[in-house]
Write an enzyme that holds these catalytic residues in place. Structure first.
Site, PDB file in Angstrom:
ATOM      1  N   GLU A  77       8.129 -17.158   2.603  1.00 39.35           N
ATOM      2  CA  GLU A  77       7.429 -16.947   1.329  1.00 39.35           C
ATOM      3  C   GLU A  77       7.605 -18.177   0.451  1.00 39.35           C
ATOM      4  OE1 GLU A  77       8.363 -13.226  -1.123  1.00 39.35           O
ATOM      5  OE2 GLU A  77       9.091 -14.810  -2.435  1.00 39.35           O
ATOM      6  N   THR A  82       3.687 -15.866  -3.524  1.00 41.95           N
ATOM      7  CA  THR A  82       3.985 -14.888  -4.578  1.00 41.95           C
ATOM      8  C   THR A  82       2.961 -14.970  -5.715  1.00 41.95           C
ATOM      9  OG1 THR A  82       5.461 -16.464  -5.649  1.00 41.95           O
ATOM     10  CG2 THR A  82       6.467 -14.895  -4.130  1.00 41.95           C
ATOM     11  N   TYR A  83       2.934 -13.910  -6.528  1.00 35.79           N
ATOM     12  CA  TYR A  83       2.060 -13.902  -7.708  1.00 35.79           C
ATOM     13  C   TYR A  83       2.922 -13.657  -8.937  1.00 35.79           C
ATOM     14  CZ  TYR A  83      -2.391 -13.910  -9.951  1.00 35.79           C
ATOM     15  OH  TYR A  83      -3.464 -14.297 -10.703  1.00 35.79           O
ATOM     16  N   HIS A  94       0.417 -12.184  -2.611  1.00 35.14           N
ATOM     17  CA  HIS A  94       1.001 -10.996  -3.225  1.00 35.14           C
ATOM     18  C   HIS A  94       0.036 -10.544  -4.311  1.00 35.14           C
ATOM     19  CE1 HIS A  94       5.372 -11.970  -1.902  1.00 35.14           C
ATOM     20  NE2 HIS A  94       4.511 -12.035  -0.915  1.00 35.14           N
ATOM     21  N   ARG A 136       4.082  -3.695  -7.511  1.00 35.39           N
ATOM     22  CA  ARG A 136       3.914  -3.440  -8.942  1.00 35.39           C
ATOM     23  C   ARG A 136       4.017  -4.748  -9.716  1.00 35.39           C
ATOM     24  NH1 ARG A 136       8.421  -0.408 -12.317  1.00 35.39           N
ATOM     25  NH2 ARG A 136       9.314  -2.485 -12.129  1.00 35.39           N
ATOM     26  N   ALA A 182       2.850   0.451  -7.666  1.00 27.44           N
ATOM     27  CA  ALA A 182       2.238  -0.155  -6.476  1.00 27.44           C
ATOM     28  C   ALA A 182       1.305   0.840  -5.780  1.00 27.44           C
ATOM     29  CB  ALA A 182       3.335  -0.637  -5.522  1.00 27.44           C
ATOM     30  N   TYR A 189      13.411  -1.504  -0.586  1.00 16.89           N
ATOM     31  CA  TYR A 189      14.723  -1.981  -1.060  1.00 16.89           C
ATOM     32  C   TYR A 189      15.843  -1.280  -0.294  1.00 16.89           C
ATOM     33  CZ  TYR A 189      11.425  -3.479  -4.518  1.00 16.89           C
ATOM     34  OH  TYR A 189      10.329  -4.056  -5.105  1.00 16.89           O
ATOM     35  N   HIS A 211      15.666   0.434  -5.177  1.00 17.86           N
ATOM     36  CA  HIS A 211      15.044  -0.260  -6.301  1.00 17.86           C
ATOM     37  C   HIS A 211      15.848   0.064  -7.552  1.00 17.86           C
ATOM     38  CE1 HIS A 211      12.095  -0.955  -9.577  1.00 17.86           C
ATOM     39  NE2 HIS A 211      11.843  -2.024  -8.850  1.00 17.86           N
ATOM     40  N   LYS A 238       3.590   5.537  -0.275  1.00 20.13           N
ATOM     41  CA  LYS A 238       2.821   4.309  -0.025  1.00 20.13           C
ATOM     42  C   LYS A 238       2.391   4.246   1.443  1.00 20.13           C
ATOM     43  CE  LYS A 238       5.918   1.367  -2.147  1.00 20.13           C
ATOM     44  NZ  LYS A 238       6.462   0.169  -2.831  1.00 20.13           N
TER      45      LYS A 238
HETATM   46  P1  FAD Z   1       6.778   0.467  -6.894  1.00 22.07           P
HETATM   47  O1  FAD Z   1       6.568   0.789  -5.437  1.00 22.07           O
HETATM   48  O2  FAD Z   1       5.704   0.766  -7.812  1.00 22.07           O
HETATM   49  O3  FAD Z   1       8.158   1.063  -7.327  1.00 22.07           O
HETATM   50  C1  FAD Z   1       8.731   0.720  -8.590  1.00 22.07           C
HETATM   51  C2  FAD Z   1       9.728   1.784  -9.002  1.00 22.07           C
HETATM   52  O4  FAD Z   1       9.027   2.969  -9.405  1.00 22.07           O
HETATM   53  C3  FAD Z   1      10.677   2.254  -7.906  1.00 22.07           C
HETATM   54  O5  FAD Z   1      11.891   2.581  -8.528  1.00 22.07           O
HETATM   55  C4  FAD Z   1      10.012   3.485  -7.330  1.00 22.07           C
HETATM   56  O6  FAD Z   1      10.965   4.379  -6.764  1.00 22.07           O
HETATM   57  C5  FAD Z   1       9.316   4.074  -8.546  1.00 22.07           C
HETATM   58  N1  FAD Z   1       8.010   4.675  -8.286  1.00 22.07           N
HETATM   59  C6  FAD Z   1       7.086   4.272  -7.382  1.00 22.07           C
HETATM   60  N2  FAD Z   1       5.958   5.020  -7.491  1.00 22.07           N
HETATM   61  C7  FAD Z   1       6.181   5.903  -8.519  1.00 22.07           C
HETATM   62  C8  FAD Z   1       5.406   6.921  -9.123  1.00 22.07           C
HETATM   63  N3  FAD Z   1       4.157   7.197  -8.696  1.00 22.07           N
HETATM   64  N4  FAD Z   1       5.945   7.624 -10.157  1.00 22.07           N
HETATM   65  C9  FAD Z   1       7.207   7.361 -10.599  1.00 22.07           C
HETATM   66  N5  FAD Z   1       7.999   6.403 -10.038  1.00 22.07           N
HETATM   67  C10 FAD Z   1       7.484   5.683  -9.019  1.00 22.07           C
HETATM   68  N6  FAD Z   1       7.228  -9.438  -8.113  1.00 22.07           N
HETATM   69  C11 FAD Z   1       6.268 -10.214  -8.645  1.00 22.07           C
HETATM   70  O7  FAD Z   1       6.044 -10.172  -9.871  1.00 22.07           O
HETATM   71  N7  FAD Z   1       5.527 -11.056  -7.850  1.00 22.07           N
HETATM   72  C12 FAD Z   1       5.706 -11.131  -6.505  1.00 22.07           C
HETATM   73  O8  FAD Z   1       5.032 -11.907  -5.830  1.00 22.07           O
HETATM   74  C13 FAD Z   1       6.715 -10.323  -5.912  1.00 22.07           C
HETATM   75  N8  FAD Z   1       6.932 -10.324  -4.571  1.00 22.07           N
HETATM   76  C14 FAD Z   1       7.844  -9.467  -4.027  1.00 22.07           C
HETATM   77  C15 FAD Z   1       7.991  -9.411  -2.638  1.00 22.07           C
HETATM   78  C16 FAD Z   1       8.917  -8.542  -2.044  1.00 22.07           C
HETATM   79  C17 FAD Z   1       9.051  -8.486  -0.564  1.00 22.07           C
HETATM   80  C18 FAD Z   1       9.723  -7.710  -2.872  1.00 22.07           C
HETATM   81  C19 FAD Z   1      10.741  -6.789  -2.256  1.00 22.07           C
HETATM   82  C20 FAD Z   1       9.577  -7.751  -4.262  1.00 22.07           C
HETATM   83  C21 FAD Z   1       8.639  -8.612  -4.847  1.00 22.07           C
HETATM   84  N9  FAD Z   1       8.437  -8.662  -6.228  1.00 22.07           N
HETATM   85  C22 FAD Z   1       7.473  -9.463  -6.769  1.00 22.07           C
HETATM   86  C23 FAD Z   1       9.258  -7.835  -7.119  1.00 22.07           C
HETATM   87  C24 FAD Z   1       8.647  -6.447  -7.365  1.00 22.07           C
HETATM   88  O9  FAD Z   1       7.426  -6.584  -8.042  1.00 22.07           O
HETATM   89  C25 FAD Z   1       9.636  -5.654  -8.201  1.00 22.07           C
HETATM   90  O10 FAD Z   1      10.761  -5.338  -7.428  1.00 22.07           O
HETATM   91  C26 FAD Z   1       9.082  -4.430  -8.909  1.00 22.07           C
HETATM   92  O11 FAD Z   1      10.075  -4.009  -9.841  1.00 22.07           O
HETATM   93  C27 FAD Z   1       8.795  -3.247  -7.986  1.00 22.07           C
HETATM   94  O12 FAD Z   1       7.715  -3.473  -7.187  1.00 22.07           O
HETATM   95  P2  FAD Z   1       7.267  -2.382  -6.081  1.00 22.07           P
HETATM   96  O13 FAD Z   1       5.995  -2.819  -5.520  1.00 22.07           O
HETATM   97  O14 FAD Z   1       8.391  -2.079  -5.164  1.00 22.07           O
HETATM   98  O15 FAD Z   1       7.035  -1.130  -7.064  1.00 22.07           O
END
Ligand code: FAD
Length: 317
Positions: A19, A50-51, A95, A125, A145, A179, A183, A199
């Site tokens: 990445e 990344t974004y 991303h 997200r 997400a 995670y 998370h 998801k």
């Molecule tokens: P989600 O899947 O939305 O989860 C976020 C939190 O909300 C979790 O605690 C989950 O349990 C909870 N949750 C999920 N769905 C719901 C729902 N419907 N209702 C209530 N709670 C819910 N960040 C960036 O800004 N840019 C990037 O390019 C980037 N790349 C990444 C690449 C990887 C491989 C990883 C692991 C992380 C990356 N991140 C990036 C960081 C990521 O955006 C953060 O960790 C963010 O806080 C969570 O993203 P997620 O997609 O896991 O979120």
């Protein structure tokens, strides 16, 4: 090609990928090429970019007043993906994040990606803006997400926001984040698994994990995923420790643990050069074990510095 196809075509052999971050605004695309060139000998089938959401900064005017300005420090993700495909003939995975986009803007971005020949997206997200205490969705955008995933899946089925005629279907292969150490916002691991399963049930095709330094965390995570009926490839995300300040920064930023044996080995180092060697040696041992376990891909968070990843790949592949 889709990442799931790359994995299937590898017939159980572990692949190498990594990445990159877009360069800070004002720097050239050469920085990206410099980060990729040394790693091409390990034949990555795909490279992630990344974004980064906009942040707020405060500009001081001559009269002393502060003006709040919206500022994107690292623009260029989609263009960098196009440049990677064009120059290296490998897949580039942008991303996609919720923060900073309305649904309309997301739809238009997805159309651009399809027109560019991009087959994979990592749906996230996104991080909170640095000045916000927690993630704040963009008005008209997505909060989680899974909401963004729903939109991408919709487009894969020809469902656009406002088009009600038969529309072109996209065919994105979709990755999501997970995670092994939970998370940081999830109240417990079980809740986190429920949302991850959601998801996957909605159509995610592969998972990329947060970095970890203890393989047992990944092994146990994969096992629990399978018990929860999550049966898609789980790609481990990896980053070697390269400086002593990361003992504090990595747990603080990424909410992960550093095993005692590693933290003590780093603390005992006499120089930063020793720390880097220790971190690389640790990661080589981790990677060899992950290959033995049958991890589909070793995916490195290079942060734009290819040298430590190159040393590890030389020892592992
Ligand atoms: P989600 O899947 O939305 O989860 C976020 C939190 O909300 C979790 O605690 C989950 O349990 C909870 N949750 C999920 N769905 C719901 C729902 N419907 N209702 C209530 N709670 C819910 N960040 C960036 O800004 N840019 C990037 O390019 C980037 N790349 C990444 C690449 C990887 C491989 C990883 C692991 C992380 C990356 N991140 C990036 C960081 C990521 O955006 C953060 O960790 C963010 O806080 C969570 O993203 P997620 O997609 O896991 O979120």
């Amino acid at each position: 090609m889709k990442i799931t196809e790359h994995i299937a075509n590898a017939n159980g052999k572990t692949l190498f990928s990594f990445e990159l971050l877009p360069p800070v605004k004002g720097q050239s695309i050469q920085q990206i090429y410099n980060a990729i060139d040394p790693l091409m000998e390990f034949k990555p089938p795909f490279i992630d970019v990344t974004y980064h959401r906009e942040d707020y900064i405060y500009k001081q005017h001559p009269n002393g007043l502060l003006e709040k300005v919206t500022y994107r420090k690292r623009p260029g993700t989609v263009a960098i993906c196009a440049a990677i495909i064009n120059r290296y003939k490998v897949d580039a995975v942008p991303h996609l994040i919720c923060g900073g986009f309305t649904r309309e803007e997301t739809e238009n971005a997805l159309i651009d990606l399809q027109f560019l020949g991009i087959d994979n997206v990592l749906v996230l997200r996104g991080d909170a803006r640095k000045t916000d205490p927690a993630f704040i969705p963009t008005p008209g955008g997505h909060a989680y997400a899974c909401d963004l995933l729903e939109q991408v899946m919709g487009l894969n089925q020809g469902r656009y926001l406002h088009e009600d005629h038969d529309a072109n279907r996209t065919d994105f292969c979709i990755g999501v984040a997970a995670y092994p150490e939970k998370h940081f916002e999830a109240p417990n691991m079980e809740t986190d698994f429920r949302y991850l399963k959601k998801k996957v049930d909605m159509g995610a095709n592969f998972i990329v994990t947060q970095m970890f330094f203890d393989n047992q965390k990944y092994f146990s995570f994969v096992d629990q995923c399978r018990q929860h009926g999550i049966n898609i490839p789980i790609i481990p995300g990896l980053k070697p420790i390269t400086s002593s300040k990361q003992l504090i920064n990595l747990p603080k930023i990424f909410h992960i643990d550093i095993p005692l044996e590693l933290s003590e080995a780093v603390a005992a180092c006499k120089s930063e050069a020793d720390v880097k060697e220790t971190g690389i040696e640790w990661m080589i041992a981790q990677c060899k074990e992950l290959v033995k376990f049958g991890a589909p891909v070793l995916h490195f968070y290079t942060m734009g510095n290819p040298e430590p990843t190159k040393r590890i790949a030389q020892a592992v592949f």
